[in-house]
Design an enzyme around this catalytic site. Structure first.
Site, PDB file in Angstrom:
ATOM      1  N   LYS A  23       5.929 -39.488  32.275  1.00  0.00           N
ATOM      2  CA  LYS A  23       7.263 -39.458  31.417  1.00  0.00           C
ATOM      3  C   LYS A  23       7.080 -39.995  30.105  1.00  0.00           C
ATOM      4  CE  LYS A  23      11.026 -37.624  31.795  1.00  0.00           C
ATOM      5  NZ  LYS A  23      10.781 -35.535  31.450  1.00  0.00           N
ATOM      6  N   TYR A  25       6.071 -42.162  38.212  1.00  0.00           N
ATOM      7  CA  TYR A  25       6.738 -41.380  37.666  1.00  0.00           C
ATOM      8  C   TYR A  25       7.130 -41.400  36.720  1.00  0.00           C
ATOM      9  CZ  TYR A  25      11.619 -40.004  35.625  1.00  0.00           C
ATOM     10  OH  TYR A  25      12.701 -38.885  35.385  1.00  0.00           O
ATOM     11  N   THR A  55      13.151 -39.890  29.662  1.00  0.00           N
ATOM     12  CA  THR A  55      14.493 -40.924  30.497  1.00  0.00           C
ATOM     13  C   THR A  55      14.573 -42.890  30.067  1.00  0.00           C
ATOM     14  OG1 THR A  55      14.159 -42.601  33.276  1.00  0.00           O
ATOM     15  CG2 THR A  55      12.341 -41.226  32.008  1.00  0.00           C
ATOM     16  N   ASP A  56      15.249 -43.343  30.571  1.00  0.00           N
ATOM     17  CA  ASP A  56      15.444 -44.945  29.511  1.00  0.00           C
ATOM     18  C   ASP A  56      13.922 -45.435  31.358  1.00  0.00           C
ATOM     19  OD1 ASP A  56      16.172 -45.000  32.494  1.00  0.00           O
ATOM     20  OD2 ASP A  56      17.881 -45.975  32.085  1.00  0.00           O
ATOM     21  N   GLU A  57      13.834 -44.968  31.773  1.00  0.00           N
ATOM     22  CA  GLU A  57      13.091 -45.661  32.942  1.00  0.00           C
ATOM     23  C   GLU A  57      11.817 -46.075  31.683  1.00  0.00           C
ATOM     24  OE1 GLU A  57      12.439 -44.395  37.165  1.00  0.00           O
ATOM     25  OE2 GLU A  57      14.580 -44.341  37.152  1.00  0.00           O
TER      26      GLU A  57
END
Ligand code: NAD
Ligand code: DAU
Length: 350
Positions: free
Chosen positions: A160, A156, A131-133
């Site tokens: 990741k 989260y 993810t870009d997060e």
């Protein structure tokens, strides 16, 4: 024939990836491994579940022994790993589940691949969908590139980021062929209605309040889920070992503007008076640690592998609304939890 393990294939993005690989590559055997958590729903794959190159395995990636046994028995040629706990709000309520599935689960898969692929790492591929997060939050300017430093804020995104680091470590330490992609917010069919767009569609349809966190000023970069599945396809087939690609929609929306647009679409589709659905917008307490803005620079993917998003957001959003309105049964099963029994009826008796 190549045998590909896709983890998390019963989820939102995973089901689109499984479908794409089954249809575009009938010469591949696709094994979908999924624990069928609250987010996993085999009805997402109803249209392709009888294809001869498809197989489902109910298994939990946190069970290291089972994962090892599966790798020993199956001789996979590649893994595309999507299985994860994926919802930021749930991670704030219960971080441990995210560490266990996203970090330990990923390491269990890496360990099994490391053991059973030994001697043939150059012929095997471990593709981690991320993810870009992991990059944290942007201010008003700038975009995330592949060299942006990791700075995760939620449990989260921290989980990741950790799993990304483990994947890179297995490439660097053991010489395994590993690839990672980091994607922005997806939208489209089969999206679990705890996430902003499907939640809002469901609530508007049922005349329930549409919760907008804080002032709705946070910005997300939205990508049509089938464009993400296509990006995974081109990266899986075209990336060099050890590479990372960012995937995004070049499509930034403030949450409140997106919800207002969605309300207009819903008014039209439900034959409501203009402005009727927008009355449901309700500003609520902000998400803790809410990242202000995400924006992805996917120039590398465009230049090296010729991928660009295919669909305009307005068109994609209207298609998404159409899908949810046409699939009332899916939505009802998911919101009531009935889908858990789909597995019992479809698979146990085989
Ligand atoms: P999802 O929550 O819809 O699906 C996750 C799937 O993983 C479910 O089918 C679930 O049953 C399965 N799963 C969960 N824990 C498992 C376990 N312990 N063992 C086996 N299976 C398990 O998620 P999604 O939105 O489709 O996201 C898929 C992947 O893509 C995730 O890795 C996520 O981090 C990543 N991602 C998502 C987005 C997005 O916008 N949704 C964007 C970028 C990256
Ligand atoms: O950026 C990629 C990520 O996008 C993925 O890695 C995650 O798995 C995926 O869930 C998604 O995370 P977000 O937190 O951005 O998605 P969500 O749909 O939960 O929220 C989108 C934005 O809308 C976010 O700024 C929070 C806000 N929001 C969300 C919900 C559920 C609201 O204002 N109201 C809501 O009810």
């Amino acid at each position: 024939m190549k045998k590909i393990l896709i983890t998390g294939g019963a989820g939102f993005i995973g089901s689109h990836v499984v479908r794409r690989f089954l249809i575009n590559y009938p010469q591949y055997e696709v094994v979908n491994l999924d624990a069928l958590t609250y987010a996993g729903n085999l009805a997402n794959l109803k249209d392709v579940e009888n294809l001869p190159n498809y197989r489902f395995l109910k298994a939990d990636i946190t069970d290291a022994k089972l994962i090892s046994q599966i790798f020993q028995a199956e001789n996979f040629d590649a893994v595309i790993h999507l299985a994860a706990e994926s919802h930021v709000d749930r991670s704030i309520a219960d971080p441990n589940a995210f560490v266990i599935t996203n970090v330990l689960g990923t390491v269990n898969l890496l360990n099994a691949a490391r053991e059973y692929w030994k001697g043939s790492y150059h012929e095997k591929r471990f593709y981690h969908v991320s993810t870009d997060e992991v990059y944290g939050a942007l201010g008003d300017e700038g975009m995330f590139t592949e060299t942006t430093a990791y700075d995760p804020h939620s449990p989260y995104s921290a989980s990741k980021a950790s799993s990304d680091h483990f994947v890179r470590a297995y490439h660097d330490t053991y010489g395994m062929d590993c690839v990672i992609s980091n994607c922005s917010n997806n939208y489209g069919s089969h999206h679990f209605p705890e996430k902003l767009i499907p939640l809002a569609i469901n609530n508007i349809k049922n005349n329930k309040p549409v919760p907008v966190y804080g002032k709705g000023e946070n910005v997300r970069d939205w990508l049509w889920v089938e464009d993400h599945a296509r990006a995974i396809d081109v990266i899986f087939h075209g990336a060099k070992s050890g590479e990372t690609y960012n995937i995004g929609g070049h499509n930034e929306w403030k949450n409140i503007d997106l919800i207002r647009l969605l309300c207009e679409v819903m008014d039209e589709k439900l034959n409501r008076e203009k402005g009727e659905s927008a009355k449901l917008i309700t500003f609520v307490t902000d998400r803790a640690g809410h990242d202000l803005r995400y924006a992805i620079d996917s120039t590398k993917l465009q230049n090296e592998l010729n991928w660009v998003p295919s669909l305009q957001f307005e068109e994609g959003l209207a298609k998404t609304v159409d899908w949810y309105l046409a699939n009332e049964e899916w939505l009802m099963n998911v919101t009531s939890g009935n889908y858990q029994s789909y597995y019992e009826t479809q698979y146990r008796e085989r």
